[in-house]
Write an enzyme that holds these catalytic residues in place. Structure first.
Site, PDB file in Angstrom:
ATOM      1  CB  CYS A 216      28.734  30.017  13.270  1.00 30.78           C
ATOM      2  SG  CYS A 216      27.676  29.139  12.115  1.00 30.78           S
TER       3      CYS A 216
ATOM      4  N   GLY B 128      28.816  25.936  18.216  1.00 36.15           N
ATOM      5  CA  GLY B 128      28.732  25.099  17.023  1.00 36.15           C
ATOM      6  C   GLY B 128      29.649  23.911  17.121  1.00 36.15           C
TER       7      GLY B 128
ATOM      8  CG  ASN C  67      27.465  34.104  14.372  1.00 34.14           C
ATOM      9  OD1 ASN C  67      27.506  34.694  15.447  1.00 34.14           O
ATOM     10  ND2 ASN C  67      26.528  33.222  14.106  1.00 34.14           N
ATOM     11  N   GLY C  68      25.655  34.187  11.384  1.00 31.70           N
ATOM     12  CA  GLY C  68      24.406  34.874  11.091  1.00 31.70           C
ATOM     13  C   GLY C  68      23.691  34.172   9.966  1.00 31.70           C
TER      14      GLY C  68
ATOM     15  CE1 TYR D 288      20.516  26.108  25.163  1.00 36.30           C
ATOM     16  CE2 TYR D 288      21.109  26.999  23.020  1.00 36.30           C
ATOM     17  CZ  TYR D 288      21.079  25.948  23.902  1.00 36.30           C
ATOM     18  OH  TYR D 288      21.625  24.747  23.554  1.00 36.30           O
TER      19      TYR D 288
HETATM   20  P1  AMP Z   1      12.924  21.158  23.212  1.00 31.58           P
HETATM   21  O1  AMP Z   1      13.038  19.762  23.640  1.00 31.58           O
HETATM   22  O2  AMP Z   1      12.884  21.260  21.709  1.00 31.58           O
HETATM   23  O3  AMP Z   1      11.802  21.897  23.851  1.00 31.58           O
HETATM   24  O4  AMP Z   1      14.284  21.871  23.601  1.00 31.58           O
HETATM   25  C1  AMP Z   1      14.373  22.730  24.678  1.00 31.58           C
HETATM   26  C2  AMP Z   1      15.778  22.713  25.168  1.00 31.58           C
HETATM   27  O5  AMP Z   1      16.693  23.030  24.142  1.00 31.58           O
HETATM   28  C3  AMP Z   1      15.969  23.718  26.290  1.00 31.58           C
HETATM   29  O6  AMP Z   1      16.500  23.018  27.403  1.00 31.58           O
HETATM   30  C4  AMP Z   1      16.950  24.723  25.766  1.00 31.58           C
HETATM   31  O7  AMP Z   1      17.990  24.941  26.695  1.00 31.58           O
HETATM   32  C5  AMP Z   1      17.525  24.116  24.511  1.00 31.58           C
HETATM   33  N1  AMP Z   1      17.529  25.039  23.373  1.00 31.58           N
HETATM   34  C6  AMP Z   1      16.733  26.084  23.154  1.00 31.58           C
HETATM   35  N2  AMP Z   1      17.033  26.687  21.985  1.00 31.58           N
HETATM   36  C7  AMP Z   1      18.042  26.004  21.451  1.00 31.58           C
HETATM   37  C8  AMP Z   1      18.795  26.132  20.252  1.00 31.58           C
HETATM   38  N3  AMP Z   1      18.564  27.098  19.374  1.00 31.58           N
HETATM   39  N4  AMP Z   1      19.776  25.247  20.039  1.00 31.58           N
HETATM   40  C9  AMP Z   1      19.990  24.251  20.910  1.00 31.58           C
HETATM   41  N5  AMP Z   1      19.325  24.087  22.047  1.00 31.58           N
HETATM   42  C10 AMP Z   1      18.350  24.936  22.324  1.00 31.58           C
END
Ligand code: AMP
Length: 450
Positions: free
Chosen positions: A9, A35, A109-110, A249
């Site tokens: 968050c 979020g 947040n956490g 990310y």
């Molecule tokens: P996936 O299709 O599940 O492999 O999602 C990978 C994509 O989701 C990558 O392009 C990342 O930029 C993004 N991503 C990675 N971790 C997260 C996260 N915790 N929350 C949202 N997006 C994420």
């Protein structure tokens, strides 16, 4: 186990400013990427706390009229990012309660790792819960503490919780900010006008014209009281284990997180990736937006031209938040589309920050091949995501993490790329000027701290 609902968050606190709730609103807007499920603000005018929270984006939850009702010189705010489960309005923050010392609002947040045990004990002793949020535990712990002052009750309460927390509390007359001893989630302190601001990311400071002062230390509590400089209490011995995924990310590139600029860190990752996992190709393209800084780094290091081969539609939410697989598939296409004329017949190096389930990469490779790419070489600017996060980043269960179940070649086959390579953990740590002693890399290594 009931899923906790306050992962990943953003929190903000504004103290001693005539437009506190407005500044909190703008700060939340700057941190919307942390979020999109719900947003809320509590303000305080010295007499009463006023709270508005609802599902949806910050701009949907608030308007001029609503902000006017959030009176006072102090305000705390929250945006929530959650995945599956109960997304009722009750699970939006701030969490507000009346108790024997008066009124209290909390944003968090956490993720608390002992939330179930603490809740179980509280329920056994007769506590009644309204939400599934671990943050609600804090209200009960504070209300039940035998200490006389809120400050001491907060200290009491945080000794009973474990895990990741960057917390901001608002009472009738004071604001408190607390960060867990590991400093898992970021929290920075700034000056705004004659007042102060704490926020998850410094991009919030830029928007409201605040000056960055320093990070809240791991294990530190700050107390904001009218007419006084913030008082600092080191509640726990700091043992930094900052979340490295913020750099990979989660945080915005214009933010400084853990006192380093996120864009620079990501660009370093791209450079390291080019050194570690080189390949001959015609162009380097990012998966927008996450992959952009690393792709620029990869291009600069390798000398292979950088191009924007994939366009992103910015009016679609993050694909991750959709619970069903079919919706995720569609949302990738809604969000990303290739520039056919640019990539036709070309050998592409495609940079993304991470592969979680593998859905996104697989779709991207297909999309690029359908658009005529001759070769697609996926390069990931972080190590394989093999383990779920219990400290506040939303990652799926281990069985859904593709890298927990397949080796790199198998993943490469699954996403139908010509080659696939990840950044090593050592190179990742190098990119962010860190040793593995002050960063949490559990999502890549399985080495959990708590
Ligand atoms: P996936 O299709 O599940 O492999 O999602 C990978 C994509 O989701 C990558 O392009 C990342 O930029 C993004 N991503 C990675 N971790 C997260 C996260 N915790 N929350 C949202 N997006 C994420």
């Amino acid at each position: 186990m009931q899923r906790e609902l306050n992962e990943e968050c953003a929190v903000v606190g504004i103290f001693n400013h005539s437009e506190a709730s407005k500044l909190a609103y703008f700060a939340l807007h700057a941190m919307q990427h942390r979020g999109q499920e719900a947003a809320g603000i509590s303000s305080g005018d010295g007499e009463k706390l006023h709270t508005i929270k609802d599902r949806g984006l910050v701009t949907r939850v608030f308007d001029e009229q609503k902000l006017k009702t959030l009176k006072g010189h102090m305000a705390i705010g929250h945006t929530r990012y959650s995945t599956a489960g109960d997304d009722s309005i009750l699970d939006a923050q701030p969490v507000y309660a009346r108790y024997d010392l008066g009124q209290l609002s909390i944003v968090h947040n956490g993720n608390l790792t002992n939330a179930q045990e603490v809740r179980g004990e509280l329920i056994e002793k007769g506590a009644i819960f309204q939400t599934f949020m671990d943050t609600e535990n804090l209200i009960h712990l504070i209300a039940k503490s035998s200490q006389k002052k809120l400050k001491d009750r907060i200290i009491d309460a945080v000794h009973k919780i474990e895990g990741a927390y960057s917390l901001v509390f608002l009472s009738r007359s004071k604001m408190f900010a607390v960060r867990d001893r590991f400093g898992f989630r970021p929290l920075s302190l700034g000056r705004v006008g004659d007042g102060y601001v704490v926020a998850s990311e410094t991009c919030a400071f830029d928007l409201i014209g605040a000056e960055y002062l320093r990070d809240v230390n791991p294990g530190e509590m700050l107390i904001f009281e009218k007419g006084k400089a913030p008082q600092s209490i080191q509640v726990f011995e700091p043992t930094p284990k900052h979340c490295i995924f913020e750099y990979v990310y989660f945080a915005r590139p214009d933010s400084d997180v853990y006192e380093q600029n996120v864009y620079e860190m990501r660009k370093n990752m791209g450079k390291e990736l080019a050194k570690e996992k080189p390949i001959d190709a015609d162009m380097v393209i990012p998966v927008p937006d996450g992959g952009v800084p690393a792709a620029i780094g990869y291009s600069q290091e390798s000398g292979i031209p950088y191009e924007m081969g994939i366009m992103r539609n910015h009016y679609v939410g993050r694909t991750f938040i959709e619970p069903t697989q079919e919706m995720r598939d569609l949302k990738v296409k809604m969000k990303l589309s290739p520039i056919r004329k640019l990539i036709e017949g070309k050998r592409l190096i495609v940079i993304d920050d991470s592969i979680v389930r593998g859905t996104t990469s697989r779709q991207i490779v297909r999309m690029l091949k359908d658009a005529g790419a001759a070769e697609v070489h996926m390069r990931i600017s972080s190590p394989p995501t093999t383990d779920p996060c219990y400290y506040g980043v939303d990652t799926p269960d281990k069985h859904k993490l593709i890298a927990a179940n397949m080796n790199t070649q198998e993943i490469c086959d699954f996403i139908e790329a010509d080659t696939l390579a990840y950044l090593s953990n050592e190179a990742l740590l190098r990119s962010v000027n860190a040793s593995d002693t002050n960063f949490c890399t559990a999502c890549f290594t399985g080495d959990y701290i708590v």
